[in-house]
Design a protein around this motif. Structure first.
Motif, mmCIF file in Angstrom:
data_model
loop_
_atom_site.group_PDB
_atom_site.id
_atom_site.type_symbol
_atom_site.label_atom_id
_atom_site.label_comp_id
_atom_site.label_asym_id
_atom_site.label_seq_id
_atom_site.Cartn_x
_atom_site.Cartn_y
_atom_site.Cartn_z
ATOM 1 N N GLY A 452 45.850 8.505 49.619
ATOM 2 C CA GLY A 452 44.774 7.070 49.845
ATOM 3 C C GLY A 452 43.740 7.256 48.844
ATOM 4 O O GLY A 452 42.970 6.297 49.517
ATOM 5 N N LYS A 453 43.153 6.837 47.531
ATOM 6 C CA LYS A 453 42.355 6.600 46.376
ATOM 7 C C LYS A 453 41.186 7.962 46.940
ATOM 8 O O LYS A 453 39.967 6.937 46.100
ATOM 9 N N ARG A 454 41.077 8.338 47.810
ATOM 10 C CA ARG A 454 39.688 8.835 48.788
ATOM 11 C C ARG A 454 39.562 10.223 48.478
ATOM 12 O O ARG A 454 38.437 10.777 48.046
ATOM 13 N N CYS A 455 40.467 10.462 47.805
ATOM 14 C CA CYS A 455 40.272 11.796 47.886
ATOM 15 C C CYS A 455 40.359 13.550 46.841
ATOM 16 O O CYS A 455 41.533 12.643 45.807
ATOM 17 N N PRO A 456 39.176 13.875 45.991
ATOM 18 C CA PRO A 456 39.598 14.375 45.052
ATOM 19 C C PRO A 456 40.720 15.388 45.233
ATOM 20 O O PRO A 456 41.421 16.132 46.133
ATOM 21 N N ILE A 457 41.550 15.711 43.893
ATOM 22 C CA ILE A 457 42.443 16.344 43.663
ATOM 23 C C ILE A 457 41.348 18.369 42.772
ATOM 24 O O ILE A 457 41.145 17.159 41.664
ATOM 25 N N VAL A 458 41.238 18.601 43.486
ATOM 26 C CA VAL A 458 41.575 20.510 42.552
ATOM 27 C C VAL A 458 43.041 20.723 42.146
ATOM 28 O O VAL A 458 43.967 21.202 42.633
ATOM 29 N N ASP A 459 43.074 20.550 40.539
ATOM 30 C CA ASP A 459 44.427 21.072 39.839
ATOM 31 C C ASP A 459 43.360 22.441 39.556
ATOM 32 O O ASP A 459 42.870 22.471 38.448
ATOM 33 N N THR A 460 44.596 23.667 40.467
ATOM 34 C CA THR A 460 43.641 25.030 39.498
ATOM 35 C C THR A 460 44.575 25.618 38.884
ATOM 36 O O THR A 460 45.477 25.951 39.442
ATOM 37 N N TRP A 461 43.911 25.961 37.751
ATOM 38 C CA TRP A 461 44.703 27.424 37.052
ATOM 39 C C TRP A 461 44.560 28.597 37.473
ATOM 40 O O TRP A 461 43.301 28.930 37.227
ATOM 41 N N TRP A 462 45.626 29.178 37.372
ATOM 42 C CA TRP A 462 44.920 30.968 37.734
ATOM 43 C C TRP A 462 45.878 31.489 37.489
ATOM 44 O O TRP A 462 47.634 30.975 37.349
ATOM 45 N N GLN A 463 46.455 32.857 38.491
ATOM 46 C CA GLN A 463 48.324 33.426 38.084
ATOM 47 C C GLN A 463 47.448 34.565 38.639
ATOM 48 O O GLN A 463 46.868 34.897 38.954
ATOM 49 N N THR A 464 48.512 35.736 38.946
ATOM 50 C CA THR A 464 48.708 37.320 39.676
ATOM 51 C C THR A 464 47.758 37.567 39.456
ATOM 52 O O THR A 464 47.206 38.597 40.239
ATOM 53 N N GLU A 465 47.774 37.677 38.334
ATOM 54 C CA GLU A 465 46.624 38.675 37.797
ATOM 55 C C GLU A 465 45.223 38.359 38.381
ATOM 56 O O GLU A 465 44.665 39.241 37.864
ATOM 57 N N THR A 466 45.153 37.415 38.403
ATOM 58 C CA THR A 466 43.641 36.605 38.103
ATOM 59 C C THR A 466 43.140 37.123 39.074
ATOM 60 O O THR A 466 42.251 36.872 39.982
ATOM 61 N N GLY A 467 44.457 36.449 40.328
ATOM 62 C CA GLY A 467 43.894 36.933 42.012
ATOM 63 C C GLY A 467 43.070 35.885 42.399
ATOM 64 O O GLY A 467 43.509 35.880 43.400
ATOM 65 N N GLY A 468 42.743 35.380 41.643
ATOM 66 C CA GLY A 468 41.845 33.706 42.398
ATOM 67 C C GLY A 468 41.324 33.415 41.122
ATOM 68 O O GLY A 468 41.920 33.106 39.642
ATOM 69 N N ILE A 469 41.699 32.168 42.027
ATOM 70 C CA ILE A 469 41.594 30.749 40.740
ATOM 71 C C ILE A 469 40.218 31.001 39.476
ATOM 72 O O ILE A 469 39.298 31.173 39.858
ATOM 73 N N MET A 470 40.804 30.671 38.469
ATOM 74 C CA MET A 470 40.318 30.632 37.261
ATOM 75 C C MET A 470 39.141 29.642 36.693
ATOM 76 O O MET A 470 38.181 29.204 35.901
ATOM 77 N N ILE A 471 40.065 28.174 36.758
ATOM 78 C CA ILE A 471 40.317 27.495 36.304
ATOM 79 C C ILE A 471 40.096 26.057 36.645
ATOM 80 O O ILE A 471 40.838 26.496 37.696
ATOM 81 N N ALA A 472 39.535 25.256 37.576
ATOM 82 C CA ALA A 472 39.311 24.536 38.814
ATOM 83 C C ALA A 472 38.235 22.806 38.565
ATOM 84 O O ALA A 472 36.866 23.806 38.358
ATOM 85 N N PRO A 473 37.981 21.706 39.023
ATOM 86 C CA PRO A 473 36.829 21.323 39.345
ATOM 87 C C PRO A 473 36.590 21.731 41.023
ATOM 88 O O PRO A 473 36.977 21.942 41.648
ATOM 89 N N LEU A 474 35.093 21.776 40.779
ATOM 90 C CA LEU A 474 34.725 21.706 41.923
ATOM 91 C C LEU A 474 34.688 20.642 42.589
ATOM 92 O O LEU A 474 34.054 19.548 41.690
ATOM 93 N N PRO A 475 35.246 19.895 43.557
ATOM 94 C CA PRO A 475 35.027 18.844 43.857
ATOM 95 C C PRO A 475 34.024 17.715 44.951
ATOM 96 O O PRO A 475 34.493 16.725 44.423
ATOM 97 N N GLY A 476 32.588 18.068 44.631
ATOM 98 C CA GLY A 476 31.521 17.438 44.848
ATOM 99 C C GLY A 476 31.372 17.545 43.459
ATOM 100 O O GLY A 476 30.160 16.702 43.381
ATOM 101 N N ALA A 477 31.464 17.846 42.329
ATOM 102 C CA ALA A 477 30.700 17.933 41.375
ATOM 103 C C ALA A 477 31.609 17.595 39.824
ATOM 104 O O ALA A 477 31.043 16.574 39.358
ATOM 105 N N THR A 478 32.944 17.623 39.586
ATOM 106 C CA THR A 478 33.653 17.254 38.374
ATOM 107 C C THR A 478 34.078 16.707 38.525
ATOM 108 O O THR A 478 34.906 16.623 39.323
ATOM 109 N N PRO A 479 33.319 15.382 37.561
ATOM 110 C CA PRO A 479 34.869 14.156 36.895
ATOM 111 C C PRO A 479 36.261 15.344 36.465
ATOM 112 O O PRO A 479 36.175 16.426 36.283
#
Ligand code: 7RM
Length: 693
Positions: A452-479
């Motif tokens: 509804g045009k109001r929610c930030p989208i976090v596109d999260t890059w990571w892998q099985t190998e990295t265990g957790g998200i490595m590259i992604a916006p922080l929704p209150g900070a990152t344009p």
């Protein structure tokens, strides 16, 4: 970054409305050995002021400050975080012991993952909140699915009881256990129970075959299998226990049973179907509960105690058993969940991933539970019985955070807006994506129709190998910019390098590597140290090689262009598959596309494209020509496909990744070879091969 801010302040009023149009600037690039990038996406979405005000990280200044600290003094940063976020039985002595490629984090410390996800909440007001809200697959349009809610206290009790069943059956620390379950709370209970006693779980997708189960058992020497009689999928029953029975009978090349290490099989009753019970080997979960109580203190485990093995298919050969350990993995999963999804105790968080995918481990079970949040878990498919399943669940439970894959989003686009429009989605406040690059068109659709045009989208890059998200916006900070996973998480130092391992210039494409160790990184490939070194640590000595191609824009944003192995080489130009696919999907008639190279005497590689069309669109020669020209216009003449094939569906893994390896074989007119066990729907291949010209 300053340029970005100038751009934003000038555009303040318009950017949030996505009024800036995609700009395509075709150009004829010079041949180089690096990956070229010819597409431009200029839309920028600044975080909403209200959102930022309440977010964990409220501004770019705050992000940058913390990021700088985390990179300049990583050990101090992670040690502060580990103290703050995790509950320890014994403090650690050394934060990091690093001799590439071997990392040990929080050396000498003791803790337990299940204790950090459950016990720690029992004395707080989180104890009686929902930990898991589970929705079963509906039987039909008229009969809704079952629903169950487990509070933290209840989940704790069930995990303790099941952990006692494991002990009763002789499970000891470091024993390997295969979990082959449908998407029921028992899958999470089984994982947490393993973690509680220090056994190592290896979850195998419920969609995989007996052969894949047998191969995985054989590779890790599992002593036990936890399964269910059957699981529901699109109205039919998957015979899980039968698949396990068959797996236990498969012989290897040496004539020995592959699964000879398996002593016990525990069976959860889900589908109520007749199954074989082998005396002294197979035991019903509910019967075993009669022999145990709910008192099971969590084992005190070393920081580096192995937590799980998860198999991921390599580009060739047998699957790799990626190993993760206790403290570092949990810290990564917990912190990324908290900051990237901006998780709060009030949230109703839904990650639609299967437990058999790493996303189901880190972002359905361990990350959110370690944060004391409420997790929604759904058993079935997004379009059964009708294509509004997801939206009816969002409405029913007031889901506030939704995390799903681009492939699902493109399917929703294909099915049409009328399905989400039937439901009230106003509870949503944040959306996430994972698994592949998201094309800007799908991003914008997700933003407008679902968010509804109001929610930030976090596109999260990571892998099985990295265990957790490595590259992604922080929704209150990152344009955010549609199609970019944006910037690295705290403590993560990604870089792009050329074939000689040198950093590339800004704006150029290269191989994505990570320069510093991080707590949730893989600790190895089970039983194969040599392969671990070769695959991840030899390409660029001293750095972790991700296998992905990527480019960084003038603001330092990362744009993943696909797997390096898939990068096309057309007449000396190296073009990422994601760009060509994104260009195709930006035509309003195309639902999804997959791009592969075919050996070509003249150009090195010719571009072959598989396209599925939106509902109601007819395939024609005219459309082929138009699509060819469309790609030429969007990217440049060099990227014009040589061969366009319309397909009903594309071969994908259960997590939605297109299996380009198989498409390459089809494009080259070869027979399909190699591992197809991770394919979601085998009939797609037959149909694709049959549709060849
Ligand atoms: C979490 C997961 C890993 C591979 C990775 C990439 C691709 C994942 C994104 C992405 C572009 C993303 N683990 N990938 N997320 N590409 N943007 N946000 O998917 O081990 O199954 O796959 O997936 O190629 O290397 S995975």
């Amino acid at each position: 970054m300053t340029e970005l801010f100038q751009f934003m302040s000038k555009q303040k009023k318009t950017t949030r409305k996505a009024s800036a149009k995609r700009k395509s600037t075709p150009k004829q690039p010079a041949a180089t050995s690096n990956i070229e990038s010819m597409m431009h996406e200029d839309r920028v979405f600044a975080p909403d002021k209200e959102f930022s005000k309440h977010a964990h990280i409220k501004s770019m200044t705050q992000y940058k400050k913390l990021y700088k600290q985390s990179i300049e003094s990583p050990e101090k940063f992670w040690s502060d975080q580990a103290k703050e976020e995790l509950v320890w039985f014994k403090p650690w002595k050394k934060t990091l012991q690093w001799k590439a490629p071997d990392a040990k984090w929080f050396v000498g410390g003791q803790l337990n993952v299940s204790h950090n996800c459950l016990d720690r909440w029992l004395e707080s007001d989180i104890a009686n909140r929902a930990a898991i809200i589970w929705e079963g697959e509906p039987d039909s349009l008229t009969r809704p699915g079952e629903e169950r809610t487990l509070t933290y206290r209840q989940l704790h009790r069930e995990v303790c009881r099941f952990a006692n069943i494991l002990k009763r059956h002789g499970i000891k620390k470091r024993d390997r256990i295969i979990i082959y379950m449908p998407m029921t709370p028992e899958a999470a209970i089984a994982m947490l129970a393993c973690a509680r006693v220090g056994a190592i779980h290896s979850v195998v997708f419920g969609g995989f075959s007996s052969q894949s189960i047998a191969d995985r058992i054989s590779d890790c020497g599992a002593k036990m299998v936890i399964t269910a009689d059957g699981g529901y999928r699109r109205g039919s029953i998957v015979p899980l226990k039968k698949n396990v029975d068959d797996a236990l009978l498969i012989k290897g090349e040496d004539g020995e049973l592959l699964a000879k290490s398996v002593e016990k099989v525990i069976v959860h009753r889900r589908a109520n179907i007749d199954i074989h019970i082998e005396p002294n080997r197979d035991f019903w979960w509910h019967r075993e509960l009669e022999y145990v109580d709910a008192n099971c203190p969590a084992a005190k485990l070393d920081s580096e105690h192995p937590l799980f093995i998860l198999y991921t298919s390599g580009s060739t050969g047998k699957p790799k058993g990626i190993l993760h350990t206790t403290a570092g993995y949990l810290l990564g999963a917990k912190m990324t969940s908290k900051y990237i999804f901006d998780l709060k105790p009030e949230d109703v968080y839904w990650c639609t991933a299967d437990v058999g995918w790493v996303t189901g481990h880190s972002y359905m079970v361990y990350g959110p539970l370690a944060n004391g949040s409420t997790v929604v878990m759904y058993e079935g498919a997004p379009n059964y019985p009708e294509p509004d399943r997801f939206w009816s669940i969002v409405e029913k439970y007031s889901v506030s955070i939704l995390y799903t894959a681009p492939t699902a989003i493109r399917a929703f686009m294909k099915w049409g807006e009328k399905w989400p429009k039937k439901h009230d989605l106003s509870s949503l406040r944040l959306l996430g994506t994972v698994g592949e690059p998201i094309n800007p068109e799908a991003w914008i659709w997700y933003h407008e129709v679902i968010g509804g045009k109001r929610c930030p989208i976090v596109d999260t890059w990571w892998q099985t190998e990295t265990g957790g998200i490595m590259i992604a916006p922080l929704p209150g900070a990152t344009p955010t910019k549609p199609g970019s996973a944006t910037l690295p998480f705290f403590g993560i130092k990604p870089e792009l390098v050329d074939d000689s391992g040198e950093a590339v210039k800004k704006g150029e494409g290269g191989k994505l590597v990570v320069r510093q160790p991080w707590p949730s990184m893989l600790r190895g490939i089970w039983g194969d140290k040599k392969r671990f070194k070769e695959v991840y640590w030899s390409e660029v000595p001293g750095s972790y090689f991700t296998g992905d191609g990527c480019r960084q824009d003038k603001d330092g944003y990362f744009w993943i262009v696909g797997r390096i192995d898939d990068v096309l080489n057309v007449a000396g130009h190296r073009i990422g598959t994601a760009e060509v696919e994104s260009a195709l999907v930006s035509d309003h008639r195309v639902a999804e596309s997959a791009v592969v190279g075919r050996p070509d005497d003249l150009k090195g590689q010719a571009i072959v494209v598989f396209v599925t069309l939106k509902e109601g669109v007819k395939a024609s020669e005219k459309l082929k020509i138009e699509l060819r020209n469309h790609v030429g216009k969007e990217i440049g003449p060099v990227a014009k496909p040589d061969d366009i094939r319309f397909a009903e569906a594309l071969p994908k893994t259960r997590s939605g990744k297109i299996m380009r390896r198989l498409l390459k074989q089809i494009a080259a007119g070869k027979e399909i070879q190699g591992d197809t066990t991770t394919l979601e729907d085998l009939s797609v291949l037959t149909r694709l091969s049959a549709s060849e010209e």
